[in-house]
Motif scaffolding. Sequence first.
Motif, PDB file in Angstrom:
ATOM      1  N   LEU A  42     -19.609  11.690  19.678  1.00 18.53           N
ATOM      2  CA  LEU A  42     -20.624  10.505  19.924  1.00 18.53           C
ATOM      3  C   LEU A  42     -21.110   9.742  19.036  1.00 18.53           C
ATOM      4  O   LEU A  42     -21.505   8.198  19.126  1.00 18.53           O
ATOM      5  N   ALA A  48     -15.898   6.345  20.234  1.00 16.54           N
ATOM      6  CA  ALA A  48     -16.356   7.287  21.196  1.00 16.54           C
ATOM      7  C   ALA A  48     -16.652   6.355  22.432  1.00 16.54           C
ATOM      8  O   ALA A  48     -16.157   6.893  23.737  1.00 16.54           O
ATOM      9  N   LEU A  52     -15.534   5.938  27.441  1.00 22.30           N
ATOM     10  CA  LEU A  52     -16.595   6.990  28.054  1.00 22.30           C
ATOM     11  C   LEU A  52     -17.844   5.707  28.891  1.00 22.30           C
ATOM     12  O   LEU A  52     -17.934   6.092  29.943  1.00 22.30           O
ATOM     13  N   TYR A 116     -27.491  10.229  30.377  1.00 27.61           N
ATOM     14  CA  TYR A 116     -26.899   8.723  30.173  1.00 27.61           C
ATOM     15  C   TYR A 116     -27.794   7.791  31.228  1.00 27.61           C
ATOM     16  O   TYR A 116     -28.064   8.228  32.369  1.00 27.61           O
ATOM     17  N   VAL A 143     -19.406   8.627  35.250  1.00 28.65           N
ATOM     18  CA  VAL A 143     -19.569   8.708  33.785  1.00 28.65           C
ATOM     19  C   VAL A 143     -19.775  10.125  33.516  1.00 28.65           C
ATOM     20  O   VAL A 143     -19.241  10.523  32.393  1.00 28.65           O
ATOM     21  N   ARG A 146     -15.892  11.454  33.115  1.00 27.57           N
ATOM     22  CA  ARG A 146     -15.671  10.996  31.679  1.00 27.57           C
ATOM     23  C   ARG A 146     -16.101  11.801  30.551  1.00 27.57           C
ATOM     24  O   ARG A 146     -15.340  12.215  29.834  1.00 27.57           O
ATOM     25  N   PHE A 147     -17.603  12.154  30.567  1.00 27.01           N
ATOM     26  CA  PHE A 147     -18.106  12.910  29.355  1.00 27.01           C
ATOM     27  C   PHE A 147     -17.318  14.238  29.158  1.00 27.01           C
ATOM     28  O   PHE A 147     -16.951  14.896  28.221  1.00 27.01           O
ATOM     29  N   ARG A 150     -13.792  14.484  28.281  1.00 25.24           N
ATOM     30  CA  ARG A 150     -13.664  14.055  26.969  1.00 25.24           C
ATOM     31  C   ARG A 150     -14.034  15.568  25.984  1.00 25.24           C
ATOM     32  O   ARG A 150     -13.071  15.797  25.351  1.00 25.24           O
TER      33      ARG A 150
END
Lengths: 162, 183
Positions: A42, A48, A52, A116, A143, A146-147, A150
């Motif tokens: 990140l 990053a 994201l 976030y 979100v 997605r994190f 990843r």
Amino acid sequence: MTWPIGEIDDLRRLRVLAAAIPGAMYVETDLPARFDDVWQVLGDLERALPGLVPDVRSVRVTEQHGERFRAMIRGRSGLRAPFDGILRPGWCLMQSRFVSFGIAVAPDGDGTRLGYMSGFRFPGMRILGPLLVPANRLLGRVVVRRFITRFDRDGDSGGRPM
Amino acid sequence: MLDDQRAESATAGPVRVPDATIRSAQRGDLIALHDLLEAITPYVRRLCWPIALQDAPDATQETLIVVLRKLGTLREPAALFGWVRVIAVREAVRVARQSSRTAPAELIELPAPDDPALTADIRDVLNRLSPEHRAVLTLRDLEGLDERAAGEMLGVPAGTVRSRLFRARESFRRAWRTEGGDR
């Protein structure tokens, strides 16, 4: 005489900012990776953030002075906007004229807790904010997915197993 | 919990926040809000811990939320820390009272500022007080306010605070002398 003082971690700080920004979206989740591994990813914003952060296609850091930086972000729609930001381990805030978002991560056992936040900087958000709750809920789920995806992928490619 | 806490000097005062930062934060500028948080968080933590104890992180968080949400009502930037102090003390007392982990005891002993027991183990002393009296003690010893000003801040009549503190101090001194005589 000395008095003891408690600490407050960066997730709590981000919760504070999210609670203070009208209409802001805030989500938290657990990431299956250690803090150092998460921040190694990140902390490199140019690599990053695309993929994201919703609607970010590319990031180019144009100035950096200590924790402060300026970046040019291009969205999927093709629009570009300069963002001012603050970046330090576990903490990233960015804002343009109309949008702001923030990321906070903190160690949590063998994993990492992620917060976030995102919001718009339009006049009238105090009134419009409640109308955005359903959309924010949906955006929050996107979100978080997605994190997690990843860092799952990093684990599959040789990183720390879950 | 206590392992995560560190001791800092009670004399460390609040830092100066530029007026422009406060004005920008009042307009919702995220970077200015960050700078403001950086400036006031140590001060809020310093006030909240002795009052809220185990719930200090929650009290600190709640205080900062109230501060940022009401920031637009702050007309004079120079009054920032005094304004923050009022919010911090009230939020810390509120959070501590709500917490099921806190079992406020009737105030029977409150040490004077120069009492050696405070140096010996302030956490133990604080644990034996109610949130309201921890707040009075914090405001008096950490912030240098007299009992009257502390009582006004807490919404408690000054006379009541003074008499309680007087009785408590005498009680504490007697207890301390008795313990000391036994040694």
